[in-house]
Design a protein around this motif. Structure first.
Motif, PDB file in Angstrom:
ATOM      1  N   GLY A 136       1.074  -1.712  -0.209  1.00  0.00           N
ATOM      2  CA  GLY A 136      -0.046   0.151   0.146  1.00  0.00           C
ATOM      3  C   GLY A 136       0.914   1.083  -0.051  1.00  0.00           C
ATOM      4  O   GLY A 136       2.034   1.080  -0.405  1.00  0.00           O
ATOM      5  N   GLY A 137       0.395   2.217   0.730  1.00  0.00           N
ATOM      6  CA  GLY A 137       1.412   3.780   0.311  1.00  0.00           C
ATOM      7  C   GLY A 137       1.735   3.895   1.674  1.00  0.00           C
ATOM      8  O   GLY A 137       1.880   2.633   2.598  1.00  0.00           O
ATOM      9  N   THR A 138       1.807   5.069   2.208  1.00  0.00           N
ATOM     10  CA  THR A 138       2.942   5.719   3.054  1.00  0.00           C
ATOM     11  C   THR A 138       1.841   5.074   4.391  1.00  0.00           C
ATOM     12  O   THR A 138       2.419   4.831   5.573  1.00  0.00           O
ATOM     13  CB  THR A 138       2.658   7.765   3.402  1.00  0.00           C
ATOM     14  N   ARG A 139       0.873   5.144   4.926  1.00  0.00           N
ATOM     15  CA  ARG A 139       0.116   4.644   5.686  1.00  0.00           C
ATOM     16  C   ARG A 139       0.010   3.347   6.015  1.00  0.00           C
ATOM     17  O   ARG A 139       0.242   3.313   6.849  1.00  0.00           O
ATOM     18  CB  ARG A 139      -1.682   4.873   5.307  1.00  0.00           C
ATOM     19  N   GLY A 185     -11.305   1.235  -0.019  1.00  0.00           N
ATOM     20  CA  GLY A 185     -12.400   0.550   0.689  1.00  0.00           C
ATOM     21  C   GLY A 185     -11.027  -0.272   0.757  1.00  0.00           C
ATOM     22  O   GLY A 185     -11.950  -1.176   1.723  1.00  0.00           O
ATOM     23  N   ARG A 186     -10.302  -1.081   0.597  1.00  0.00           N
ATOM     24  CA  ARG A 186      -9.594  -1.744   1.321  1.00  0.00           C
ATOM     25  C   ARG A 186      -9.354  -1.561   2.983  1.00  0.00           C
ATOM     26  O   ARG A 186      -8.606  -0.987   4.149  1.00  0.00           O
ATOM     27  CB  ARG A 186      -7.709  -1.998   0.979  1.00  0.00           C
ATOM     28  N   PHE A 187      -9.201  -2.420   3.740  1.00  0.00           N
ATOM     29  CA  PHE A 187      -8.505  -2.684   5.049  1.00  0.00           C
ATOM     30  C   PHE A 187      -7.914  -3.690   5.053  1.00  0.00           C
ATOM     31  O   PHE A 187      -7.973  -4.874   5.847  1.00  0.00           O
ATOM     32  CB  PHE A 187     -10.204  -2.919   5.986  1.00  0.00           C
ATOM     33  N   THR A 188      -6.920  -3.216   6.805  1.00  0.00           N
ATOM     34  CA  THR A 188      -5.580  -4.249   7.162  1.00  0.00           C
ATOM     35  C   THR A 188      -5.850  -4.009   8.678  1.00  0.00           C
ATOM     36  O   THR A 188      -5.553  -3.052   8.528  1.00  0.00           O
ATOM     37  CB  THR A 188      -4.711  -3.448   5.937  1.00  0.00           C
TER      38      THR A 188
END
Length: 380
Positions: free
Chosen positions: A330-333, A356-359
Motif C-alpha cells: 500500500g501507500g505511506t499509511r 475500501g481496502r482494510f488491513t
C-alpha cells in the motif's frame, strides 16, 4: 426454482453457500438453539443472486439500487410490512423497489410458493442464520447471515464482484496469533456479543471504512508508554486527560448494555472516534478504549530497524500467505502502520484505504514478522 441463472457466478457459488448454512444451522441446533431461519437450498440461492446481480446493473431515475434481501417467511419476521399482493422476484421489480428500501437495516423479504420465489414485503427483524444478500453497489453482492446472538455486524459468507468470487475461509481464525478482531469478524468461533471488547473494534473498523477518506487507528496497551517512542513529538492533538466516553460505556453493567439507549450511545461514540481517523495522522486509543490522541504522526525510533518484510493474508478460500516488502502492499499509511507494529509489538494497527481496502496489522511471534490481514471482504 424454475429456470437457470444467466449470471454464472450465481451457479458457481450456490452449493458452497448452501453447505455453509447447513453446517452452521446444524451446529446451532445441536447446541439447543430452536428459533432459526429456514435453510436455503442451492437453487434458491442461485435464483436470488441472479435476480439481485442484474438488478444492481440497472438504474432507477439514474441511481443504482442498494438493496438487502432476506430469505424467510413473513411469520418469522417479527412485525413485517406486508404487500397486499406478493411481487415476483425479478431484476425489474428489485430496481423499482430500491429507492424505498436502501437504508441500513431494511430487508426485502423473499419466500417461495409452488416453486416460485416472490417478495412478500419488508422487515427490520430476521432470524439467526438467515440467508441475506446485500447489494451495496453495481455488480457487487455480499452474502451474509445474522449471527446467533443477533447483535453486531452480520457475518459475511461470500463476496461476488462481477465474475470474481471470494468465499470466506472459515479456517482463517486458526492462523498463529490471529488477532481477536479477525476471529470476531469471521464469526466462526463461539458467538461474541456486544459487550465483548473485540466487537467494539469491529464496529470501529466498519465505521472507519464507511467515511471513505481512509485512516489509521492504533490500539496500544493501557499500561506503559513505550508506544510514544514511535510517535512524532509534540503531538498536536494529544488528549489530556484521556477521553473516556467509549471506555465508560464498556464499563457499564451488562444489564445496561442490553438497552437501546446504551446501544445508541455506543454507536455515537464509535462514530466519533472513527470520524477522527479521517484527519491526517493516526487516532490512538488504549486497549481499554480511552481516546489518547488523533492526528498523530508515526515515526521510527532512532534505534529501530526499518521493517523490510511482512506476511500478507486474506481470509478467503484459496488465498495463500505471501511475504512482501510493506511498501508493496500500500501507500505511506500502510508502511507507517507496519513500522509501528514492528516496533511496538503489543500494539495493533487498523488501516482503511480510500478505495475500501482494510488491513489489520499485528505482530506474529510465530513468524517473527508483522502480519497484515486484509479484511475488506469481511466488512462489506
Amino acid at each position: 426454482m424454475k429456470g437457470r441463472s444467466t449470471y454464472n457466478a450465481a451457479r458457481t457459488v450456490a452449493k458452497a453457500v448452501e453447505n455453509h448454512f447447513a453446517q452452521h444451522r446444524g451446529d446451532a441446533l445441536q447446541r439447543g438453539e430452536k428459533v432459526l431461519a429456514p435453510l436455503p437450498q442451492a437453487s434458491v440461492i442461485e435464483s436470488v443472486i441472479d435476480a439481485a446481480f442484474w438488478a444492481s446493473l440497472r438504474r432507477e431515475e439514474g441511481i443504482s439500487p442498494k438493496i438487502s434481501l432476506a430469505f424467510l417467511p413473513p411469520e418469522l419476521a417479527g412485525q413485517p410490512l406486508l404487500f397486499e399482493k406478493p411481487l415476483p422476484l425479478t431484476s425489474g421489480v428489485l430496481t423499482k423497489l430500491g429507492p424505498g428500501v436502501e437504508r441500513a437495516g431494511i430487508h426485502l423479504g423473499v419466500w417461495f410458493e409452488k416453486n416460485e420465489l416472490f417478495i412478500w414485503g419488508t422487515t427490520l427483524e430476521i432470524q439467526s442464520y438467515s440467508f441475506v444478500l446485500d447489494v451495496p453497489e453495481p455488480g457487487l453482492l455480499v452474502i451474509k447471515h445474522r449471527r446467533i446472538d443477533r447483535y453486531g455486524k452480520f457475518a459475511n459468507v461470500a463476496v461476488l464482484k462481477g465474475d470474481q468470487i471470494k468465499i470466506i475461509d472459515e479456517q482463517s481464525s486458526s492462523l498463529p496469533k490471529c488477532p481477536k478482531l479477525l476471529t470476531s469478524l469471521l464469526g466462526f468461533t463461539d458467538p461474541a456479543s456486544w459487550n465483548e471488547s473485540v466487537n467494539v473494534l469491529v464496529l470501529l473498523a466498519v465505521s472507519m471504512r464507511a467515511h471513505g477518506r481512509g485512516g489509521t487507528l492504533l490500539v496500544v496497551p493501557k499500561e506503559g508508554g513505550s508506544w510514544r517512542d514511535s510517535i512524532v513529538k509534540p503531538m498536536q492533538y494529544a488528549i489530556t486527560p484521556v477521553f473516556p466516553g467509549l471506555a465508560n460505556l464498556m464499563r457499564q453493567d451488562e444489564n445496561e448494555r442490553n438497552r437501546s439507549f446504551w446501544q445508541r450511545s455506543l454507536r455515537r461514540e464509535i462514530d466519533n472516534i472513527a470520524g477522527l481517523t479521517a484527519i491526517d495522522g493516526a487516532v490512538i486509543i488504549s486497549n481499554q478504549f480511552e481516546l489518547l490522541a488523533f492526528g498523530a504522526k508515526i515515526t521510527r525510533p532512532a534505534e529501530a530497524l526499518p521493517v523490510e518484510q511482512m506476511v500478507v493474508t486474506e481470509p478467503v478460500v484459496g488465498n495463500k500467505a505471501i511475504v512482501v516488502n510493506p511498501a508493496q502492499h500500500g501507500g505511506t499509511r500502510h508502511l507507517s502502520a507496519a513500522q509501528f507494529v514492528h516496533d511496538q509489538r503489543e500494539a495493533m494497527a487498523l488501516v482503511a484505504s480510500q478505495d475500501g481496502r482494510f488491513t489489520i496489522f499485528a505482530w506474529s511471534p510465530c513468524e517473527n514478522k508483522v502480519h497484515a490481514h486484509r479484511i475488506d471482504t469481511l466488512l462489506l
